[in-house]
Design a protein around this motif. Sequence first.
Motif, PDB file in Angstrom:
ATOM      1  N   ILE A   5      13.025  18.488 -14.630  1.00  0.00           N
ATOM      2  CA  ILE A   5      11.611  18.440 -14.275  1.00  0.00           C
ATOM      3  C   ILE A   5      10.983  17.127 -14.723  1.00  0.00           C
ATOM      4  N   TYR A   6      11.383  16.615 -15.891  1.00  0.00           N
ATOM      5  CA  TYR A   6      10.786  15.369 -16.388  1.00  0.00           C
ATOM      6  C   TYR A   6      11.189  14.175 -15.522  1.00  0.00           C
ATOM      7  N   LEU A   7      12.413  14.156 -15.040  1.00  0.00           N
ATOM      8  CA  LEU A   7      12.806  13.084 -14.125  1.00  0.00           C
ATOM      9  C   LEU A   7      12.035  13.197 -12.804  1.00  0.00           C
ATOM     10  N   LEU A   8      11.828  14.423 -12.352  1.00  0.00           N
ATOM     11  CA  LEU A   8      11.066  14.618 -11.123  1.00  0.00           C
ATOM     12  C   LEU A   8       9.587  14.289 -11.316  1.00  0.00           C
ATOM     13  N   ILE A   9       9.079  14.470 -12.530  1.00  0.00           N
ATOM     14  CA  ILE A   9       7.693  14.067 -12.806  1.00  0.00           C
ATOM     15  C   ILE A   9       7.541  12.557 -12.625  1.00  0.00           C
ATOM     16  N   ILE A  10       8.512  11.794 -13.129  1.00  0.00           N
ATOM     17  CA  ILE A  10       8.473  10.340 -12.941  1.00  0.00           C
ATOM     18  C   ILE A  10       8.515  10.007 -11.455  1.00  0.00           C
ATOM     19  N   ALA A  11       9.377  10.734 -10.716  1.00  0.00           N
ATOM     20  CA  ALA A  11       9.451  10.517  -9.266  1.00  0.00           C
ATOM     21  C   ALA A  11       8.132  10.883  -8.599  1.00  0.00           C
ATOM     22  N   PHE A  12       7.485  11.947  -9.075  1.00  0.00           N
ATOM     23  CA  PHE A  12       6.194  12.364  -8.515  1.00  0.00           C
ATOM     24  C   PHE A  12       5.120  11.326  -8.808  1.00  0.00           C
ATOM     25  N   TRP A  13       5.161  10.759 -10.018  1.00  0.00           N
ATOM     26  CA  TRP A  13       4.210   9.696 -10.364  1.00  0.00           C
ATOM     27  C   TRP A  13       4.350   8.502  -9.424  1.00  0.00           C
ATOM     28  N   SER A  14       5.581   8.265  -8.920  1.00  0.00           N
ATOM     29  CA  SER A  14       5.780   7.132  -8.012  1.00  0.00           C
ATOM     30  C   SER A  14       5.013   7.325  -6.710  1.00  0.00           C
ATOM     31  N   ASN A  15       4.593   8.562  -6.453  1.00  0.00           N
ATOM     32  CA  ASN A  15       3.709   8.852  -5.323  1.00  0.00           C
ATOM     33  C   ASN A  15       2.261   8.972  -5.758  1.00  0.00           C
ATOM     34  N   VAL A  16       2.020   9.739  -6.812  1.00  0.00           N
ATOM     35  CA  VAL A  16       0.654  10.123  -7.165  1.00  0.00           C
ATOM     36  C   VAL A  16      -0.195   8.927  -7.586  1.00  0.00           C
ATOM     37  N   THR A  17       0.304   8.103  -8.520  1.00  0.00           N
ATOM     38  CA  THR A  17      -0.506   6.990  -9.012  1.00  0.00           C
ATOM     39  C   THR A  17      -0.826   5.980  -7.907  1.00  0.00           C
ATOM     40  N   PRO A  18       0.183   5.450  -7.186  1.00  0.00           N
ATOM     41  CA  PRO A  18      -0.156   4.520  -6.102  1.00  0.00           C
ATOM     42  C   PRO A  18      -0.984   5.170  -4.990  1.00  0.00           C
ATOM     43  N   ASN A  19      -0.707   6.441  -4.710  1.00  0.00           N
ATOM     44  CA  ASN A  19      -1.377   7.122  -3.605  1.00  0.00           C
ATOM     45  C   ASN A  19      -2.860   7.300  -3.878  1.00  0.00           C
ATOM     46  N   TYR A  20      -3.196   7.834  -5.053  1.00  0.00           N
ATOM     47  CA  TYR A  20      -4.612   8.014  -5.362  1.00  0.00           C
ATOM     48  C   TYR A  20      -5.319   6.673  -5.500  1.00  0.00           C
ATOM     49  N   GLY A  21      -4.637   5.707  -6.111  1.00  0.00           N
ATOM     50  CA  GLY A  21      -5.251   4.391  -6.222  1.00  0.00           C
ATOM     51  C   GLY A  21      -5.583   3.832  -4.851  1.00  0.00           C
ATOM     52  N   LEU A  22      -4.664   3.973  -3.902  1.00  0.00           N
ATOM     53  CA  LEU A  22      -4.884   3.458  -2.555  1.00  0.00           C
ATOM     54  C   LEU A  22      -5.930   4.273  -1.816  1.00  0.00           C
ATOM     55  N   LYS A  23      -5.868   5.596  -1.959  1.00  0.00           N
ATOM     56  CA  LYS A  23      -6.806   6.463  -1.244  1.00  0.00           C
ATOM     57  C   LYS A  23      -8.245   6.192  -1.671  1.00  0.00           C
ATOM     58  N   PHE A  24      -8.467   6.002  -2.981  1.00  0.00           N
ATOM     59  CA  PHE A  24      -9.812   5.745  -3.477  1.00  0.00           C
ATOM     60  C   PHE A  24     -10.297   4.331  -3.145  1.00  0.00           C
ATOM     61  N   THR A  25      -9.361   3.423  -2.847  1.00  0.00           N
ATOM     62  CA  THR A  25      -9.713   2.007  -2.705  1.00  0.00           C
ATOM     63  C   THR A  25      -9.537   1.478  -1.293  1.00  0.00           C
ATOM     64  N   MET A  26      -8.824   2.206  -0.416  1.00  0.00           N
ATOM     65  CA  MET A  26      -8.518   1.652   0.900  1.00  0.00           C
ATOM     66  C   MET A  26      -9.757   1.224   1.693  1.00  0.00           C
ATOM     67  N   PRO A  27     -10.834   2.033   1.735  1.00  0.00           N
ATOM     68  CA  PRO A  27     -12.008   1.541   2.468  1.00  0.00           C
ATOM     69  C   PRO A  27     -12.513   0.198   1.929  1.00  0.00           C
ATOM     70  N   GLN A  28     -12.462   0.029   0.601  1.00  0.00           N
ATOM     71  CA  GLN A  28     -12.903  -1.231   0.015  1.00  0.00           C
ATOM     72  C   GLN A  28     -11.943  -2.370   0.367  1.00  0.00           C
ATOM     73  N   ILE A  29     -10.635  -2.085   0.416  1.00  0.00           N
ATOM     74  CA  ILE A  29      -9.657  -3.106   0.809  1.00  0.00           C
ATOM     75  C   ILE A  29      -9.958  -3.593   2.225  1.00  0.00           C
ATOM     76  N   MET A  30     -10.307  -2.663   3.118  1.00  0.00           N
ATOM     77  CA  MET A  30     -10.655  -3.047   4.486  1.00  0.00           C
ATOM     78  C   MET A  30     -11.927  -3.894   4.508  1.00  0.00           C
ATOM     79  N   LYS A  31     -12.894  -3.556   3.667  1.00  0.00           N
ATOM     80  CA  LYS A  31     -14.108  -4.380   3.584  1.00  0.00           C
ATOM     81  C   LYS A  31     -13.784  -5.769   3.053  1.00  0.00           C
ATOM     82  N   ASN A  32     -12.833  -5.845   2.116  1.00  0.00           N
ATOM     83  CA  ASN A  32     -12.435  -7.146   1.577  1.00  0.00           C
ATOM     84  C   ASN A  32     -11.842  -8.050   2.651  1.00  0.00           C
TER      85      ASN A  32
END
Length: 497
Positions: free
Chosen positions: A277-304
Amino acid sequence: MVPQEKNARGPNEHISAVDADFLVGFTDEQRKRVLRKVDWRLVPMLLILYLISFIDRANIGNAKIEGLLPSLNMTGTQYNIALAIFFIPYTLAEIPSNMILDKFNRPSVFMGTIVFVWGVVVMCTGFVQNFAGLCVTRVFLGLFEAGFFPGAILTISKWYLPHESQTRIAIFFTASALAGAFSGLLAYGIVRMDGVAGLEGWRWIFILEGLASAIAGLACFWLLIDTPALSTSWLTPDEIRYLELRQVAVGRVKPVGHEEKHFDMRVFLTVLKDWKIYLLIIAFWSNVTPNYGLKFTMPQIMKNMGYSSANAQLLTIPAYTVGAISAYSFSVVSDRFKWRMPTIVIPQIAVVVAYAILFAKAADIRDNIAVCYFAVCLACFGLYPIGPGVQAWNMNNLAGPSKRAMGIGFLTGVGNMGGITGSFIFIEKEAPKYPSGFGSSLAFAAAGIVACLVLEYLLWRSNGENEKFSEDEVRERYSDEELDKMGDKSPLFKYTL
């Protein structure tokens, strides 16, 4: 056809000879027919609810470029705090919520209630007057959304067998990508209500989308299916018997009279000590952290890139559409070949490439619009297949209903802590280069690749060690009760790679 998944005791020893004969006599055409019935009633409803949940947690990014910050006198740092505070109750409540759901005879009641309440909370967000009020609504949104995602995964595990699961997870998981597309499209239309009833356009985003969620929550009481035994209006007695027996046959559900009625600390400790489970948590983080960061910021990236707020909302749609198609396509391949690792690692490699491009080119984003927009689409292509792959891999390798419920909740809860990180990596003053955001996303994806490759090797080695002993040799050494208690540690258990 008798289900062939291996478990701690062998597929047929959980059921009587009569029941085994019934499963053998259930034809492939009958199996396909009943699964189609389940698919049409369960998966679309979960997709809609997950779509709603992601819109409700991510619409703050759309509201931001429509005037949220100046209206509430907020700074960029306060915006990051408002994003992150959602994930504290969200992660803490996921294990207990799954344990509660596992005890419900009618999961639709539990799911419908939490969806209705979080819809009301989102509506209230449209009326907040300051940063503190926004934080309060985000906390309650996180608390009530916490039960849905792990609950949906648990529900799928109770209707489908392991090799059937990832495609179904992916279908409703595509909603997380579609949510980004719909969120931008909805925001584009809703902000035209700016000034109606004296409210700014960004407030109407929360009010109307929250109202839709509350209505969907009420609909769950009638439309979300519960268990085969409670589905007599659309399943035949033989179909109900088949769906129940096949879960018992592979050890995913206890036989009638042997159900677990209480919290089992021993099982919970096995979850906490499970290295997989701990190895899969790291694998899940490889989606969750970049994904939420992009989702919250993508409209601003387009404005940039130089686009107006309206066009920036619309330009998010193609990127998320690519993610939705990718999530489903990789999952179909994974279920077809019954092999999880490649369909997680290949998307992770795409994420690494995407963020390497953005890290190198985003400083001059207006002069590199085409390549940066391609990189954003490539990031979505890679991010969205990771989640369903990790969830299916985890679910397939957890033996026993109690450990499955707790293990799904634990992975999802700790894994979603990556959302806290994702909320802070894109720093307003670093725009448009965002070295912290793009660099951190690249690093998380790379770490996920390593974790998946390590997990694949360890599972392959464990299966090889177990194959050195015959079933007769194992049963001479251990009793059935001991093998049951071992769960996925049993020498007879074969891990899904």
